[in-house]
Design an enzyme around this catalytic site. Sequence first.
Site, PDB file in Angstrom:
ATOM      1  N   ASP A  39       0.867  -1.166   0.000  1.00  0.00           N
ATOM      2  CA  ASP A  39       0.000   0.000   0.000  1.00  0.00           C
ATOM      3  C   ASP A  39       0.912   1.228   0.000  1.00  0.00           C
ATOM      4  OD1 ASP A  39      -2.399   1.624   0.509  1.00  0.00           O
ATOM      5  OD2 ASP A  39      -1.592   1.816   2.533  1.00  0.00           O
ATOM      6  N   ASP A  61      -0.176   5.148   0.998  1.00  0.00           N
ATOM      7  CA  ASP A  61      -0.428   6.123   2.058  1.00  0.00           C
ATOM      8  C   ASP A  61      -0.535   5.443   3.419  1.00  0.00           C
ATOM      9  OD1 ASP A  61      -0.781   8.447   0.292  1.00  0.00           O
ATOM     10  OD2 ASP A  61      -2.561   7.372  -0.402  1.00  0.00           O
ATOM     11  N   ASP A  66      -1.381  -0.850   6.063  1.00  0.00           N
ATOM     12  CA  ASP A  66      -1.485  -0.238   7.390  1.00  0.00           C
ATOM     13  C   ASP A  66      -2.897  -0.140   7.929  1.00  0.00           C
ATOM     14  OD1 ASP A  66      -2.332   3.090   7.171  1.00  0.00           O
ATOM     15  OD2 ASP A  66      -2.022   1.934   5.363  1.00  0.00           O
TER      16      ASP A  66
END
Length: 218
Positions: free
Chosen positions: A8, A10, A166
């Site tokens: 991922d 961001d 995250d």
Amino acid sequence: MTASIVFDLDGTLVDSAPDIAAAVNAMLADEGYESLDLATVISFVGNGLPHLVKLVIEHVGLDMARHAELSAATLAHYNRASTALTVVYPGITEVLETLQTRGLKMGLCTNKPEAPARHVLDALDMARFFDVVIGGDSLPQRKPDPAPLHAVFDALGAKQQIYVGDSEVDAETAHRAGVPFLLFTKGYRKTPVADLPHHATFDDSAGLIAAVDQLLGS
């Protein structure tokens, strides 16, 4: 066996929330509304820009009929300064260099639109690590639908697969794709770690290498 790792963007590789918040607040200023604080904007991040703007509209009481217009305005503000405040998390560049040296294939799967995602990678000298980049507008589906993640792995071609993210969206995506998931605990997650499906967690770059080594049997 060649392995592939998909990341991922961001909240996983880069801390981009300040630039996202700046774009949101520039749009709100255009509309005569007060700025939102960073924590509030972070709470809206994860499902792509259209969803973020939807939550902003609901939060401040704008007209949802203007969703497309306000999304375009927010994206325009973001594109004008998408890396003014964004930074790579400590040690991440070195981790990517290490994985690349080991011969691992790497890709990116983000809900950020593809063009600004590629701009962030270029501006922060990270594009060189990723053979495949799929954004939130690259396919009809976006995470947590597993289709974008499957598409990245299919393009990379390796049978041994790892996804690194995250957030709740990343955890669900990996779970639905049937792929081992490594969870960065200091990103934009809102849910307790114990409540998210994951293979292992890490809170710094050394922990990420250790988790990858454990999965690959290194």
